[in-house]
Enzyme design. Structure first.
Site, PDB file in Angstrom:
ATOM      1  N   LEU A 293       0.819  -1.213   0.000  1.00 25.99           N
ATOM      2  CA  LEU A 293       0.000   0.000   0.000  1.00 25.99           C
ATOM      3  C   LEU A 293       0.851   1.261   0.000  1.00 25.99           C
ATOM      4  O   LEU A 293       0.430   2.295  -0.516  1.00 25.99           O
ATOM      5  CB  LEU A 293      -0.920   0.016   1.228  1.00 25.99           C
ATOM      6  CG  LEU A 293      -1.981  -1.080   1.300  1.00 25.99           C
ATOM      7  CD1 LEU A 293      -2.730  -1.000   2.630  1.00 25.99           C
ATOM      8  CD2 LEU A 293      -2.964  -0.947   0.139  1.00 25.99           C
ATOM      9  N   GLY A 294       2.023   1.187   0.607  1.00 28.16           N
ATOM     10  CA  GLY A 294       2.868   2.373   0.659  1.00 28.16           C
ATOM     11  C   GLY A 294       4.150   2.098   1.412  1.00 28.16           C
ATOM     12  O   GLY A 294       4.292   1.109   2.126  1.00 28.16           O
ATOM     13  N   GLY A 297       8.800   6.412   6.105  1.00 30.34           N
ATOM     14  CA  GLY A 297      10.091   6.475   6.758  1.00 30.34           C
ATOM     15  C   GLY A 297      10.293   5.406   7.808  1.00 30.34           C
ATOM     16  O   GLY A 297      11.399   5.109   8.210  1.00 30.34           O
ATOM     17  N   PHE A 298       9.175   4.779   8.260  1.00 23.69           N
ATOM     18  CA  PHE A 298       9.282   3.825   9.347  1.00 23.69           C
ATOM     19  C   PHE A 298       8.813   2.432   8.964  1.00 23.69           C
ATOM     20  O   PHE A 298       8.611   1.581   9.821  1.00 23.69           O
ATOM     21  CB  PHE A 298       8.481   4.329  10.558  1.00 23.69           C
ATOM     22  CG  PHE A 298       8.896   5.695  11.005  1.00 23.69           C
ATOM     23  CD1 PHE A 298      10.161   5.915  11.508  1.00 23.69           C
ATOM     24  CD2 PHE A 298       8.025   6.762  10.902  1.00 23.69           C
ATOM     25  CE1 PHE A 298      10.559   7.175  11.923  1.00 23.69           C
ATOM     26  CE2 PHE A 298       8.411   8.021  11.309  1.00 23.69           C
ATOM     27  CZ  PHE A 298       9.679   8.233  11.820  1.00 23.69           C
ATOM     28  N   GLY A 299       8.641   2.166   7.684  1.00 27.11           N
ATOM     29  CA  GLY A 299       8.286   0.810   7.303  1.00 27.11           C
ATOM     30  C   GLY A 299       7.371   0.749   6.097  1.00 27.11           C
ATOM     31  O   GLY A 299       6.925   1.759   5.562  1.00 27.11           O
ATOM     32  N   ARG A 300       7.100  -0.485   5.665  1.00 26.45           N
ATOM     33  CA  ARG A 300       6.214  -0.741   4.539  1.00 26.45           C
ATOM     34  C   ARG A 300       4.848  -1.193   5.046  1.00 26.45           C
ATOM     35  O   ARG A 300       4.768  -1.881   6.068  1.00 26.45           O
ATOM     36  CB  ARG A 300       6.807  -1.827   3.632  1.00 26.45           C
ATOM     37  CG  ARG A 300       8.066  -1.392   2.894  1.00 26.45           C
ATOM     38  CD  ARG A 300       8.741  -2.549   2.184  1.00 26.45           C
ATOM     39  NE  ARG A 300       9.788  -2.065   1.290  1.00 26.45           N
ATOM     40  CZ  ARG A 300       9.671  -1.969  -0.034  1.00 26.45           C
ATOM     41  NH1 ARG A 300       8.543  -2.373  -0.613  1.00 26.45           N
ATOM     42  NH2 ARG A 300      10.640  -1.511  -0.773  1.00 26.45           N
ATOM     43  N   VAL A 301       3.799  -0.836   4.315  1.00 28.07           N
ATOM     44  CA  VAL A 301       2.433  -1.187   4.707  1.00 28.07           C
ATOM     45  C   VAL A 301       1.816  -2.048   3.611  1.00 28.07           C
ATOM     46  O   VAL A 301       1.885  -1.702   2.426  1.00 28.07           O
ATOM     47  CB  VAL A 301       1.569   0.068   4.939  1.00 28.07           C
ATOM     48  CG1 VAL A 301       0.169  -0.321   5.425  1.00 28.07           C
ATOM     49  CG2 VAL A 301       2.239   0.992   5.952  1.00 28.07           C
ATOM     50  N   LYS A 316       1.691  -3.173   8.913  1.00 31.76           N
ATOM     51  CA  LYS A 316       2.884  -2.326   8.802  1.00 31.76           C
ATOM     52  C   LYS A 316       4.072  -3.055   9.399  1.00 31.76           C
ATOM     53  O   LYS A 316       4.048  -3.479  10.558  1.00 31.76           O
ATOM     54  CB  LYS A 316       2.670  -1.005   9.525  1.00 31.76           C
ATOM     55  CG  LYS A 316       3.837  -0.038   9.357  1.00 31.76           C
ATOM     56  CD  LYS A 316       3.492   1.331   9.908  1.00 31.76           C
ATOM     57  CE  LYS A 316       4.604   2.326   9.627  1.00 31.76           C
ATOM     58  NZ  LYS A 316       4.287   3.673  10.091  1.00 31.76           N
ATOM     59  N   ASP A 412       2.849  12.417  15.013  1.00 32.97           N
ATOM     60  CA  ASP A 412       3.119  12.363  13.570  1.00 32.97           C
ATOM     61  C   ASP A 412       1.847  12.671  12.777  1.00 32.97           C
ATOM     62  O   ASP A 412       1.457  11.931  11.883  1.00 32.97           O
ATOM     63  CB  ASP A 412       3.664  10.990  13.189  1.00 32.97           C
ATOM     64  CG  ASP A 412       4.462  11.025  11.881  1.00 32.97           C
ATOM     65  OD1 ASP A 412       4.868  12.131  11.468  1.00 32.97           O
ATOM     66  OD2 ASP A 412       4.665   9.969  11.268  1.00 32.97           O
TER      67      ASP A 412
END
Length: 611
Positions: A293-294, A297-301, A316, A412
């Site tokens: 999905l995207g 900066g802190f990981g892949r979803v 995530k 965030d």
């Protein structure tokens, strides 16, 4: 059965797939003897009780699960209309679990079947339909109002730590006279038998221990022993079988390593919020790129569909050093999972592997808000939709800051972390950086985390996150939604443009409407747009003491209170950064209507705290 074995189901045919067995006489569960047997008297106190029993579930076919077996306390022994299933509609976690149910098929609490070793605290899995006898202890302490459930193989004495522990006042759900016994259902599993080998029960004291030497034996299941003539034949095929066995062992070890998780004893209390890596792996088709999905900066979803419940989720994957406060982080993840608000993307739970955390969220059909603001292939959001999204996010922040049992700082807030559901309602998501602390105390965060352009000046200098640093980011978010511009951009001649400063300049020149997203083509409510732009500037004021609380923000957005004029001492973000670089901290302090020091930098390293 003749040997004393209690057989609850014998589904050789479909007519014997359910069974119930109760102690013939009801027992008094309330201390008040005048309580009606047909209505619940909430003033009477339930008595403590203790039960222990040995059961076994035996199936002709390996891997075939049944609906299961229950220890039951009920006001009647007639359960002819009752039925139980393992069904996603009832939120069952899997087909091999233990749960506590009160007047509902939805468990108050459930955990995978197993027990915690007294020797090392490691969780030991058990398969309920393993054909092996197991012992269960059900203990209710009326004074503490706590119900404990413990499970173990019969060769293991009662573990110190229960599998389930639930605070519940049974006085509210029991009548004076209650029946105690068992219920079981094989469902569609033809050939599955549910046995109770022995049990004991006591009110106001521990149940007497069972004498295993006197328990009846389970009947043999499966084919008769092979004839001895085969003893001479079998060695002839041993060599070829060894190869097959070695291959099977290799596959088993490879498969086990592939789905290995990190699970420590202290995670026992978080069991209901824990997903298995195997389930998440299959749900996302092995975390395939087509389900991506995207990337942030802190990981892949990844998008996934849980096979048991058919529930769509977003998973995530976050790198995590297990030495960096993982226990505290998991505790906060689970706490955040208890948040309930219509404008929050629900955090469902987590999974932990070596060096990696997986956070599981509700899946939002329409993705993130930033795609509709900046992607030309997406339809333009109408102003009414934008205003509704803004109000929804504001409402969720008010809940996080003031209305929940703890203060939650998101840390965030930005358009890419606002998700849109099927009705295009905004839901604040991605709590990977969130921090919790008690009302009346001060946040202890010390690292700068977040996204450049949304960071309040004071957090860059001190690292201290507060609700007012969230308010600053929300102010930038307001301008982002109204203007359709990123917080930090560039002009045609590659000059850096800070969104807050750009809107502030137009506000001073009485041309603030010129900053509105041109894709709206003038189709917007002038009063609402002006309110949002001015509120964005007020929330992103450099001095934290001059920013409104989220309660005030909601009052402004609901038009219940007029937004105040901008203070004349408003110093632009770029000016603060320049003055900081030139060493004018004291001047900045005197210019802002606050005793708090604020600072900014033209560039800053944004750290990832404990991830």
């Amino acid at each position: 059965m003749p040997n004393g074995l209690l057989l609850l189901t014998d589904p050789v045919t479909e007519y014997k797939t359910t069974g119930h067995a109760f102690h013939p006489a009801p027992l008094r569960f309330l201390k008040s003897s005048t309580t009606s047997t047909t209505t619940t008297n909430s003033t009477a106190m339930a008595r403590s009780f203790s039960a222990t029993f040995v059961f076994a579930i035996s199936s002709r076919y390996d891997g075939l699960t049944s609906y299961g077996l229950a220890f039951v306390v009920a006001p009647t022994s007639n359960l002819s209309a009752a039925n139980g299933v393992m069904d996603a509609a009832f939120r069952d976690i899997n087909s091999n679990h233990v749960g506590i149910n009160v007047n509902s098929l939805i468990s108050r609490q459930a955990k995978p079947a197993g027990y915690y070793s007294d020797e090392n605290g490691v969780f030991q899995d058990l398969r309920l339909n393993s054909r092996q006898p197991m012992q269960v202890w059900v203990d209710y302490n009326a004074q503490a109002r706590r119900l404990n459930v413990t499970l173990a193989p019969i060769q293991v004495r009662k573990p110190r730590n229960p599998l389930l522990s639930e605070v519940i006042d049974l006085s509210a759900v029991t009548t004076d006279k209650m029946y105690v016994g068992f219920s079981a259902s094989a469902g569609l599993s033809i050939g599955t038998h549910h046995y109770v080998l022995g049990w004991s029960f006591s009110l106001d004291g521990p149940a007497p221990p069972l004498d295993f030497s006197k328990l009846p034996s389970l009947p043999r299941l499966g084919p008769k022993p092979r004839p001895k003539i085969l003893d001479a034949v079998l060695p002839l095929v041993t060599t070829s079988l060894v190869i097959v066995v070695l291959a099977a062992v290799f596959f088993f070890l490879w498969h086990r390593r592939r789905f290995t998780e990190v699970r420590e004893y202290w995670e026992e209390e978080f069991g209901p919020y824990r997903f298995t890596y195997k389930d998440l792996f299959h749900a996302t088709e092995g975390f395939s790129d087509r389900n991506l999905l995207g990337v942030g900066g802190f990981g892949r979803v990844y998008r996934g569909v849980l096979s048991v419940s058919n529930l769509e989720v977003a998973v995530k994957r976050v790198s995590h050093d297990s030495k960096q406060g993982v226990r505290e982080f998991i505790a906060e993840v689970v706490s955040i999972g208890r948040l309930r608000h219509r404008n929050l993307a629900q955090l469902l739970g987590y999974c932990r592997r070596k060096g990696e955390l997986l956070l599981v969220y509700d899946y939002m059909e329409n993705g993130s808000l930033d795609k509709y603001l900046y992607n030309e292939n997406k339809p333009t959001l109408h102003w009414a939709e934008r205003y509704q999204i803004i109000k929804g996010v504001a409402s969720s922040l008010l809940y996080l800051h003031e209305e929940w049992e703890k203060i939650v700082i998101h840390r965030d807030i930005k358009a890419s972390n606002v998700l849109l559901d099927r009705q295009m309602n905004g839901r604040l998501g991605d709590f990977g950086l969130a921090r919790l602390y008690d009302h009346g105390t001060v946040s202890k965060t010390t690292h700068v985390v977040g996204t450049m352009g949304y960071l309040a000046p004071e957090i860059i200098r001190t690292g201290k996150a507060t609700p007012l640093t969230d308010v600053f980011a929300f102010g930038v978010f307001l301008l982002e939604v109204a203007c359709g511009c990123r917080p930090i951009g560039s002009s045609k001649n590659n000059t850096e443009i800070v969104l807050v400063d750009w809107v502030l300049e137009h506000h001073r020149n009485v041309s603030i409407l010129d900053t509105v997203d041109p894709r709206l083509m003038g189709n917007f409510n002038i009063e609402e747009v002006t309110l949002v732009l001015k509120l964005g500037l007020l929330c992103s004021y450099p001095s934290p003491s001059a920013r409104p609380s989220m309660r005030k923000v909601m009052q402004y957005l609901d038009r219940g209170e007029s937004i105040p004029d901008m203070p004349p001492t408003y110093v632009s973000y770029s000016t603060i950064a320049m003055m900081q670089n030139e060493g004018f901290d004291s001047y900045i302090m005197s210019c802002t209507p606050s005793n708090s020091t604020v600072s900014g930098k033209s560039s800053v390293t944004v750290l990832q705290e404990g991830r």
